[in-house]
Motif scaffolding. Structure first.
Motif, PDB file in Angstrom:
ATOM      1  N   TYR A  74       9.346  15.378  10.306  1.00  0.00           N
ATOM      2  CA  TYR A  74      10.513  14.492  10.300  1.00  0.00           C
ATOM      3  C   TYR A  74      10.192  13.123  10.875  1.00  0.00           C
ATOM      4  CZ  TYR A  74      15.171  12.716  11.567  1.00  0.00           C
ATOM      5  OH  TYR A  74      16.289  11.935  11.731  1.00  0.00           O
ATOM      6  N   TYR A  75       9.407  13.069  11.962  1.00  0.00           N
ATOM      7  CA  TYR A  75       9.141  11.786  12.616  1.00  0.00           C
ATOM      8  C   TYR A  75       7.720  11.276  12.359  1.00  0.00           C
ATOM      9  CZ  TYR A  75       7.647  15.215  16.156  1.00  0.00           C
ATOM     10  OH  TYR A  75       7.077  16.288  16.806  1.00  0.00           O
ATOM     11  N   THR A  76       6.981  11.907  11.435  1.00  0.00           N
ATOM     12  CA  THR A  76       5.653  11.390  11.075  1.00  0.00           C
ATOM     13  C   THR A  76       5.576  11.132   9.570  1.00  0.00           C
ATOM     14  OG1 THR A  76       4.788  13.666  10.945  1.00  0.00           O
ATOM     15  CG2 THR A  76       4.472  12.487  13.018  1.00  0.00           C
ATOM     16  N   ARG A  77       5.449  12.184   8.770  1.00  0.00           N
ATOM     17  CA  ARG A  77       5.237  12.020   7.331  1.00  0.00           C
ATOM     18  C   ARG A  77       6.406  11.353   6.624  1.00  0.00           C
ATOM     19  NH1 ARG A  77       3.793  18.193   7.355  1.00  0.00           N
ATOM     20  NH2 ARG A  77       1.700  18.128   8.247  1.00  0.00           N
ATOM     21  N   PHE A  78       7.631  11.570   7.122  1.00  0.00           N
ATOM     22  CA  PHE A  78       8.795  11.109   6.390  1.00  0.00           C
ATOM     23  C   PHE A  78       9.548   9.990   7.106  1.00  0.00           C
ATOM     24  CE2 PHE A  78       7.964  15.464   4.942  1.00  0.00           C
ATOM     25  CZ  PHE A  78       7.705  15.184   3.608  1.00  0.00           C
ATOM     26  N   THR A  79       8.859   9.291   8.001  1.00  0.00           N
ATOM     27  CA  THR A  79       9.358   8.016   8.513  1.00  0.00           C
ATOM     28  C   THR A  79       8.688   6.925   7.694  1.00  0.00           C
ATOM     29  OG1 THR A  79       9.715   8.878  10.749  1.00  0.00           O
ATOM     30  CG2 THR A  79       9.500   6.502  10.516  1.00  0.00           C
ATOM     31  N   LEU A  80       9.429   6.309   6.800  1.00  0.00           N
ATOM     32  CA  LEU A  80       8.843   5.412   5.808  1.00  0.00           C
ATOM     33  C   LEU A  80       8.524   4.050   6.414  1.00  0.00           C
ATOM     34  CD1 LEU A  80      11.093   6.282   2.723  1.00  0.00           C
ATOM     35  CD2 LEU A  80       9.109   7.502   3.648  1.00  0.00           C
ATOM     36  N   VAL A  87       2.504   3.119   8.709  1.00  0.00           N
ATOM     37  CA  VAL A  87       1.259   3.823   8.427  1.00  0.00           C
ATOM     38  C   VAL A  87       0.460   2.959   7.464  1.00  0.00           C
ATOM     39  CG1 VAL A  87       0.227   5.836   7.320  1.00  0.00           C
ATOM     40  CG2 VAL A  87       2.184   6.125   8.832  1.00  0.00           C
ATOM     41  N   ILE A  88      -0.790   2.713   7.781  1.00  0.00           N
ATOM     42  CA  ILE A  88      -1.648   1.824   6.985  1.00  0.00           C
ATOM     43  C   ILE A  88      -2.371   2.626   5.906  1.00  0.00           C
ATOM     44  CG2 ILE A  88      -3.747   0.405   7.104  1.00  0.00           C
ATOM     45  CD1 ILE A  88      -1.268  -1.016   8.115  1.00  0.00           C
ATOM     46  N   SER A  89      -2.562   2.004   4.749  1.00  0.00           N
ATOM     47  CA  SER A  89      -3.321   2.623   3.668  1.00  0.00           C
ATOM     48  C   SER A  89      -4.182   1.575   2.980  1.00  0.00           C
ATOM     49  CB  SER A  89      -2.383   3.263   2.640  1.00  0.00           C
ATOM     50  OG  SER A  89      -3.116   3.747   1.529  1.00  0.00           O
ATOM     51  N   SER A  90      -5.416   1.942   2.678  1.00  0.00           N
ATOM     52  CA  SER A  90      -6.319   1.056   1.927  1.00  0.00           C
ATOM     53  C   SER A  90      -6.587   1.599   0.532  1.00  0.00           C
ATOM     54  CB  SER A  90      -7.650   0.905   2.679  1.00  0.00           C
ATOM     55  OG  SER A  90      -8.278   2.171   2.834  1.00  0.00           O
ATOM     56  N   ASP A  91      -5.806   2.569   0.103  1.00  0.00           N
ATOM     57  CA  ASP A  91      -6.025   3.265  -1.163  1.00  0.00           C
ATOM     58  C   ASP A  91      -5.342   2.530  -2.313  1.00  0.00           C
ATOM     59  OD1 ASP A  91      -6.559   5.037  -3.161  1.00  0.00           O
ATOM     60  OD2 ASP A  91      -5.468   6.720  -2.291  1.00  0.00           O
ATOM     61  N   ALA A  95      -1.115   8.497  -5.119  1.00  0.00           N
ATOM     62  CA  ALA A  95      -1.455   9.731  -4.411  1.00  0.00           C
ATOM     63  C   ALA A  95      -0.227  10.634  -4.356  1.00  0.00           C
ATOM     64  CB  ALA A  95      -1.958   9.423  -3.007  1.00  0.00           C
ATOM     65  N   HIS A  96      -0.452  11.928  -4.155  1.00  0.00           N
ATOM     66  CA  HIS A  96       0.648  12.892  -4.148  1.00  0.00           C
ATOM     67  C   HIS A  96       1.517  12.774  -2.905  1.00  0.00           C
ATOM     68  CE1 HIS A  96      -1.028  14.777  -7.636  1.00  0.00           C
ATOM     69  NE2 HIS A  96      -2.070  15.299  -7.010  1.00  0.00           N
ATOM     70  N   ASN A  97       0.898  12.468  -1.751  1.00  0.00           N
ATOM     71  CA  ASN A  97       1.578  12.646  -0.465  1.00  0.00           C
ATOM     72  C   ASN A  97       1.775  11.374   0.351  1.00  0.00           C
ATOM     73  OD1 ASN A  97       2.120  15.506  -0.239  1.00  0.00           O
ATOM     74  ND2 ASN A  97      -0.080  15.833  -0.176  1.00  0.00           N
ATOM     75  N   THR A  98       1.614  10.188  -0.241  1.00  0.00           N
ATOM     76  CA  THR A  98       1.716   8.962   0.565  1.00  0.00           C
ATOM     77  C   THR A  98       3.160   8.457   0.583  1.00  0.00           C
ATOM     78  OG1 THR A  98       0.956   7.720  -1.377  1.00  0.00           O
ATOM     79  CG2 THR A  98      -0.679   8.251   0.292  1.00  0.00           C
ATOM     80  N   TYR A  99       3.999   9.217   1.276  1.00  0.00           N
ATOM     81  CA  TYR A  99       5.427   8.906   1.301  1.00  0.00           C
ATOM     82  C   TYR A  99       5.719   7.606   2.029  1.00  0.00           C
ATOM     83  CZ  TYR A  99       4.758  13.893   0.796  1.00  0.00           C
ATOM     84  OH  TYR A  99       4.294  15.111   0.394  1.00  0.00           O
ATOM     85  N   TYR A 657       2.397   0.211  -1.180  1.00  0.00           N
ATOM     86  CA  TYR A 657       1.912   0.333  -2.551  1.00  0.00           C
ATOM     87  C   TYR A 657       3.005   0.619  -3.571  1.00  0.00           C
ATOM     88  CZ  TYR A 657      -1.162   1.980  -6.340  1.00  0.00           C
ATOM     89  OH  TYR A 657      -1.808   2.156  -7.546  1.00  0.00           O
ATOM     90  N   GLY A 658       3.947   1.475  -3.238  1.00  0.00           N
ATOM     91  CA  GLY A 658       4.960   1.871  -4.202  1.00  0.00           C
ATOM     92  C   GLY A 658       6.044   0.850  -4.425  1.00  0.00           C
ATOM     93  N   TYR A 659       6.049  -0.256  -3.642  1.00  0.00           N
ATOM     94  CA  TYR A 659       7.081  -1.278  -3.826  1.00  0.00           C
ATOM     95  C   TYR A 659       6.509  -2.679  -4.029  1.00  0.00           C
ATOM     96  CZ  TYR A 659      11.387  -3.911  -3.411  1.00  0.00           C
ATOM     97  OH  TYR A 659      12.446  -4.750  -3.669  1.00  0.00           O
TER      98      TYR A 659
END
Length: 715
Positions: A74-80, A87-91, A95-99, A657-659
């Motif tokens: 709740y407070y890690t993967r799904f805090t957008l 959360v930083i991404s260089s990809d 990806a399936h799980n980069t919420y 990435y998604g926006y």
């Protein structure tokens, strides 16, 4: 003393035939649940005596504590991602799980795990409520029975609320699905239907529930039920992403209900019920709210209204994923606290968040952590720990940390997660700001009580109360609404609030654009370029365009270690330079007000050197800052440029990435319905594409529903 929830849920141990909604999760938490053989405890037996009913309720609570739900996800993967949580991404690929970066699909395992855990909690609550209401002991005049039923209804409402926020329209029932047969599929319900049903359910039970002073904030109380009604109603009255069911590629449109004001009225009335009860306050310092949680101190009459009650060495990763990282050597730490991750995968803050605070805000000094710990080997071969500066794309969220736990109650030097530190799902500060927002909307501007509510939250964070600011933001409805959103931004970092607030008020797209541009501009400046958006960023963030922070970022930061009891030699200098200086908050008399919570470990004194050339030595201004006997270290910050192509590094391009994202040629693109749309100027907010924050139904749930569930929003 903190209670540990004991589990006794044998009658609930049946696998759930939910037609794709999920199955039993007992196997995932057997180390926590103490489940007796189902044959030993029938439903009739359990609900024929109160001691067994209470144990069964504890089993409902246990379902909320698993890591796939409120224990971690709740407070890690799904805090957008936003201007607060990051959360930083260089990809540069889907990806399936980069919420967090608004990019995922229905194959993501984390979505399925959260979905299953949430419906497991709902099923346990449904079975408990149904059985309790059919019990021979059920009596509306029995305060204890009604309190227990109310607790289960609150937990059920929590799960449904969060599912609706994250997934939109979802499967909904108040009946135990496991009694319907193995082929039963819970039907999808419109989000408003769910919100109205949950609100009405809580309205009926709340009058029968007890105050937090009687049951503790580790259990659901009357105030929590009322506050939860306000939160659900405010969400229901706000904007949300609606699907275009005639166009599979469409991400949908942002809409709010035609009768949204009725929801605001409900939110205002029920927030007012909590306020008028006088059972909660903001007397504690902001910092102490969270440090107390880290030290297992439960305060029933102040800011926390409901804390998710984790158990030491058993559940909950609060304070492990947040706070400074603390490295271990061969599984052990030098100090008694055990390793912490200070996670870059869900527990950190936006690198620019600290620049968005007002001068003198003590929350900034406490929350934004620019240092971490690791071990080193001394000359004689022994291990010791030391403190290092964090010059990264994110900073640590210092609200919670295992390191804030007093040594006498520390978990031990070989521990990692399962800290048992409570998570404040609802706070009184939230109730005050919900009231202020609803009253402002309904009255076309701030009322005296709405102003007082904002003042209570804001003033707590300032030594002088910041009265001039409060006076300046009460002039009209739009200004006051912005002030409330700003206050929530400063107040609720790490509490899965910011992106939800921006969605509800239809501001998420605009804030994502500026969040992206801050990173992108810093990366361009590092390679000697400018984006042309610097003035717009400064203006948006409330700075003068000629002297704003974004084009004056500190390329070099000076710092040195200090022990917590080391005196401050030049108090006036610290006060004068507090915009550039971190480490203490000090009042005019020189008394320390906000200080580093760990009294054993060293920390860093940090001075921001704005636009200091890399070769320029430290000035006498810093040397004579009261610490001239100390050796100042230097760290280069915001080195985020790619010298090979003259553009920012990938972390600056793909973390949203998604926006919004960029390519290797320096072109910036917004994503509209899955297509790239080049951005040459910042569009008006009304012209921005909607943010696809809504998550897809898990593929496994769709398959098991035999076609009853279908994804929209371009998934």
């Amino acid at each position: 003393m903190k209670k540990k929830i004991l589990s006794y849920v044998a009658y609930l141990a049946t696998a759930l035939p939910l037609g794709g909604v999920g199955g039993g999760l007992l196997a995932s938490c057997n180390d926590y649940l103490e489940v007796d053989a189902p044959s030993a405890y029938t439903e009739e037996f359990v609900f024929s005596q109160k001691s067994e009913i209470e144990r069964a309720l504890n089993g409902v609570y246990a379902q909320a504590l698993v890591n796939n739900l409120y224990g971690d996800a709740y407070y890690t993967r799904f805090t957008l991602n936003s201007d607060v949580d990051m959360v930083i991404s260089s990809d540069n690929s889907h990806a399936h799980n980069t919420y967090q970066r608004l990019d995922c699909d229905d194959q993501g395992s984390h979505i399925y795990n959260f979905w299953t855990a949430a419906y497991n909690l709902i099923e346990y609550a449904n079975k408990f409520i149904t059985s309790a209401e059919q019990s021979p002991l059920y009596d509306t005049a029995d305060n204890q029975m009604m309190q227990w039923i109310g607790e289960a209804k609150c937990l059920r409402a929590m799960a449904y609320h969060d599912l609706v926020v994250m997934f939109g329209d979802v499967p909904f029932t108040f009946e135990p699905a496991s009694t319907k047969g193995t082929d039963f599929v819970i039907p999808i319900a419109d989000r408003e239907t769910i919100q109205k049903a949950v609100i009405d359910d809580l309205k009926k039970i709340a009058p029968y529930m007890s105050a937090a002073s009687s049951v503790t904030v580790e259990r659901c109380s009357k105030e929590f039920a009322q506050a939860l009604i306000a939160r659900i109603a405010l969400t229901a009255g706000g904007y949300s992403l609606r699907p275009n069911k005639s166009d599979a590629k469409s991400y949908g449109t942002m809409e709010r209900p035609a009768d949204y004001q009725s929801y605001y009225k409900t939110a205002m009335d029920y927030a007012d019920s909590v306020i008028s009860s006088g059972t909660h306050s903001l007397k504690m310092r902001y910092q102490d709210v969270f440090v107390n949680e880290c030290n297992y101190q439960v305060i029933n009459n102040d800011d926390p209204i409901f804390e998710i009650p984790f158990a030491k060495e058993s559940t909950g990763n609060i304070g492990y994923v947040q706070g400074p990282s603390y490295g271990a050597y061969e599984g052990k730490t030098v100090g008694p606290w055990g390793a912490t991750s200070g996670s870059g995968t869900g527990g950190r803050l936006n690198a620019f968040y600290r620049f968005l605070f007002r001068t003198g805000d003590m929350r900034r000094e406490f929350v934004n952590g620019l240092w971490y710990y690791n071990y080193f080997t001394t000359a004689d071969g022994t291990l010791a720990d030391s403190v290092y500066i964090r010059n990264d794309y994110t900073v640590h969220n210092n609200k919670w940390s295992k390191l804030w736990t007093a040594e006498g109650s520390a978990l031990g030097n070989i521990t990692t997660g399962a800290t048992g530190i409570n998570y404040p799902y609802m706070r009184y500060a939230d109730v005050l700001l919900m009231y202020a927002e609803a009253a402002n909307e309904l009255n076309g501007g701030p009322t005296d009580k709405a102003i007082d509510c904002l003042t209570q939250v804001h003033s707590r964070a300032f030594l002088d109360g910041d009265a001039a600011y409060l006076s300046s933001v009460t002039t009209d409805q739009a200004t006051f609404q912005k002030a409330i959103l700003d206050e929530r931004k400063w107040e609720f970092a790490g509490e899965n609030s910011r992106w939800r607030d921006l969605v509800r008020t239809n501001n998420y797209g605009e804030e994502l654009v500026y969040s992206f541009l801050r990173y992108y501009s810093a990366g361009m400046q590092n390679v000697g370029g400018m984006t042309g958006y610097e003035d717009a960023i400064n203006e948006h963030d409330g700075y003068d365009t000629s002297s704003g922070y974004i084009d004056n970022l500190p390329e070099r930061i000076y710092y040195h270690q200090y022990t917590i009891d080391e005196p401050i030699a030049n108090v006036l200098a610290v006060l004068f330079f507090r915009d550039q200086y971190y480490g203490y908050t000090i009042d005019a008399s020189g008394s320390v007000v906000t200080r580093y919570p760990n009294q054993s470990l060293k920390s860093l004194r940090i001075y921001n050197a704005y636009k200091r050339a890399p070769s320029q030595p430290i000035t006498s201004q810093i040397t004579n800052f009261g610490f001239s006997a100390k050796a100042w270290n230097i760290a280069d910050f915001y080195q985020w440029g790619n010298a090979d192509n003259g553009t920012p590094r990938d972390q600056c391009k793909y973390s949203f990435y998604g926006y919004i994202r960029s390519d290797q040629s320096g072109n910036i693109y917004l994503i509209r319905n899955g297509s790239l749309e080049q951005m040459s100027t910042i569009p008006e907010a009304s012209q921005l594409p909607p943010v696809r924050y809504i998550l897809p139904y898990p593929n496994l749930a769709i398959q098991r529903s035999a076609g009853a569930y279908k994804n929209y929003y371009g998934y």
